[in-house]
Scaffold this motif. Structure first.
Motif, PDB file in Angstrom:
ATOM      1  N   LEU A 168      16.675   1.587  -6.941  1.00 58.82           N
ATOM      2  CA  LEU A 168      16.014   1.676  -5.645  1.00 58.82           C
ATOM      3  C   LEU A 168      14.618   1.064  -5.658  1.00 58.82           C
ATOM      4  CD1 LEU A 168      16.752   5.441  -4.796  1.00 58.82           C
ATOM      5  CD2 LEU A 168      18.132   3.452  -4.136  1.00 58.82           C
ATOM      6  N   THR A 169      14.266   0.459  -4.525  1.00 59.98           N
ATOM      7  CA  THR A 169      12.880   0.074  -4.260  1.00 59.98           C
ATOM      8  C   THR A 169      12.465   0.752  -2.953  1.00 59.98           C
ATOM      9  OG1 THR A 169      13.440  -1.905  -2.957  1.00 59.98           O
ATOM     10  CG2 THR A 169      13.215  -2.182  -5.349  1.00 59.98           C
ATOM     11  N   TYR A 170      11.151   0.873  -2.755  1.00 57.81           N
ATOM     12  CA  TYR A 170      10.633   1.571  -1.592  1.00 57.81           C
ATOM     13  C   TYR A 170       9.668   0.667  -0.837  1.00 57.81           C
ATOM     14  CZ  TYR A 170      12.361   5.646  -4.150  1.00 57.81           C
ATOM     15  OH  TYR A 170      13.158   6.535  -4.832  1.00 57.81           O
ATOM     16  N   ARG A 171       9.371   1.059   0.390  1.00 57.66           N
ATOM     17  CA  ARG A 171       8.435   0.285   1.211  1.00 57.66           C
ATOM     18  C   ARG A 171       7.180   1.103   1.475  1.00 57.66           C
ATOM     19  NH1 ARG A 171       7.008  -0.959   6.523  1.00 57.66           N
ATOM     20  NH2 ARG A 171       6.548  -3.180   6.818  1.00 57.66           N
ATOM     21  N   LYS A 172       6.080   0.669   0.887  1.00 59.87           N
ATOM     22  CA  LYS A 172       4.761   1.238   1.133  1.00 59.87           C
ATOM     23  C   LYS A 172       4.763   2.768   0.975  1.00 59.87           C
ATOM     24  CE  LYS A 172       3.452  -2.737   3.904  1.00 59.87           C
ATOM     25  NZ  LYS A 172       2.959  -3.232   5.215  1.00 59.87           N
ATOM     26  N   THR A 173       4.165   3.489   1.952  1.00 58.63           N
ATOM     27  CA  THR A 173       4.010   4.933   1.798  1.00 58.63           C
ATOM     28  C   THR A 173       5.317   5.702   1.930  1.00 58.63           C
ATOM     29  OG1 THR A 173       3.470   5.177   4.153  1.00 58.63           O
ATOM     30  CG2 THR A 173       1.627   4.924   2.613  1.00 58.63           C
ATOM     31  N   ALA A 174       6.387   5.026   2.310  1.00 58.28           N
ATOM     32  CA  ALA A 174       7.690   5.695   2.346  1.00 58.28           C
ATOM     33  C   ALA A 174       8.149   6.075   0.940  1.00 58.28           C
ATOM     34  CB  ALA A 174       8.734   4.804   3.014  1.00 58.28           C
ATOM     35  N   ARG A 175       7.438   5.579  -0.048  1.00 56.77           N
ATOM     36  CA  ARG A 175       7.764   5.901  -1.447  1.00 56.77           C
ATOM     37  C   ARG A 175       7.477   7.366  -1.755  1.00 56.77           C
ATOM     38  NH1 ARG A 175       5.551   2.251  -6.458  1.00 56.77           N
ATOM     39  NH2 ARG A 175       5.745   3.753  -8.161  1.00 56.77           N
ATOM     40  N   ASN A 176       6.387   7.900  -1.296  1.00 55.59           N
ATOM     41  CA  ASN A 176       5.867   9.245  -1.526  1.00 55.59           C
ATOM     42  C   ASN A 176       6.635  10.096  -2.542  1.00 55.59           C
ATOM     43  OD1 ASN A 176       7.836  10.630   0.462  1.00 55.59           O
ATOM     44  ND2 ASN A 176       6.737   9.277   1.851  1.00 55.59           N
ATOM     45  N   PHE A 177       7.439  11.078  -2.103  1.00 55.46           N
ATOM     46  CA  PHE A 177       8.061  12.024  -3.020  1.00 55.46           C
ATOM     47  C   PHE A 177       9.418  11.562  -3.569  1.00 55.46           C
ATOM     48  CE2 PHE A 177       5.030  14.685  -0.812  1.00 55.46           C
ATOM     49  CZ  PHE A 177       4.623  15.607  -1.759  1.00 55.46           C
TER      50      PHE A 177
END
Length: 222
Positions: A168-177
């Protein structure tokens, strides 16, 4: 062949049982797996213990799960805000239990579960009602309180891109927890904006390796 892709949101949340502890990613609505939550509501599991940074916003997502009376207990750091009316009403009516945990402690308790750590000492909360009944210790002249890890049966998280191995990769602050929740749950379920072929994700950009993810579902999958 390893293939962790679920054909639908319904299939992704299959097996979430009554009484389960469920980690739900998100910082407010940022990174909240809203479609997985809706699928969980439709699935029908009850008496859930939910772990999230807050206690729902407005009437959708986590707030909708609370409104459906599916949550027995919530563990969070920020239960009250301007649009937390669903939680407020349930809590005042004695219909949901709250375990309040400072945000840094919450994140570290989840991370400790994924890392196999039996607990940790932190100064946050010492001398307050949040430390009542917990072990305390003086270390180098400073007061600390002992916090335990938060293990979970399931984690519902939102990522930006994923492949069939569960990377998985995340986008900006959607990464959080999301990353620590995937590590702390027996079954991590990821809702993604895009499913890509193996090899399309730069290994240096992968935040959550597939070893920590059991199911991946494309956002909007029927």
């Amino acid at each position: 062949m390893i293939n962790k892709l679920s054909p639908s949101l319904e299939a992704a949340v299959a097996g979430v049982h009554d009484g389960a502890t469920v980690l739900i990613g998100g910082f407010g609505t940022a990174g909240q797996p809203a479609e997985l939550i809706d699928a969980l509501i439709a699935q029908g599991a009850r008496d859930l213990t939910i772990v999230n940074n807050n206690a729902g916003n407005g009437e959708t997502g986590l707030a909708a799960l609370l409104r459906a009376r599916r949550v027995r207990k919530i563990i969070c750091s920020f239960p009250r805000q301007a649009d937390s009316q669903v939680f407020d009403a349930l809590y005042r009516a004695g219909e949901v239990e709250l375990e309040l945990t400072p945000q840094g402690n919450l994140a570290e308790r989840i991370r400790a579960a994924g890392a196999g750590i039996g607990g940790f000492f932190t100064p946050t909360g010492y001398g307050t009602r949040l430390a009542e009944g917990k072990e305390t210790r003086v270390i180098d002249g400073k007061h600390y309180v002992f916090e335990t890890p938060i293990h979970a049966d399931f984690a519902l998280i939102k990522a930006h891109r994923g492949d069939r191995w569960g990377n998985l990769t995340y986008r900006k602050t959607a990464r959080n927890f999301g990353p620590i929740m995937a590590m702390a749950a027996r079954c991590a379920i990821a809702q993604v904006n895009e499913v890509v072929e193996l090899g399309q994700l730069d290994p240096e950009a992968i935040v959550t390796p597939g070893i920590f993810v059991q199911r991946v579902v494309l956002q909007g999958a029927a």
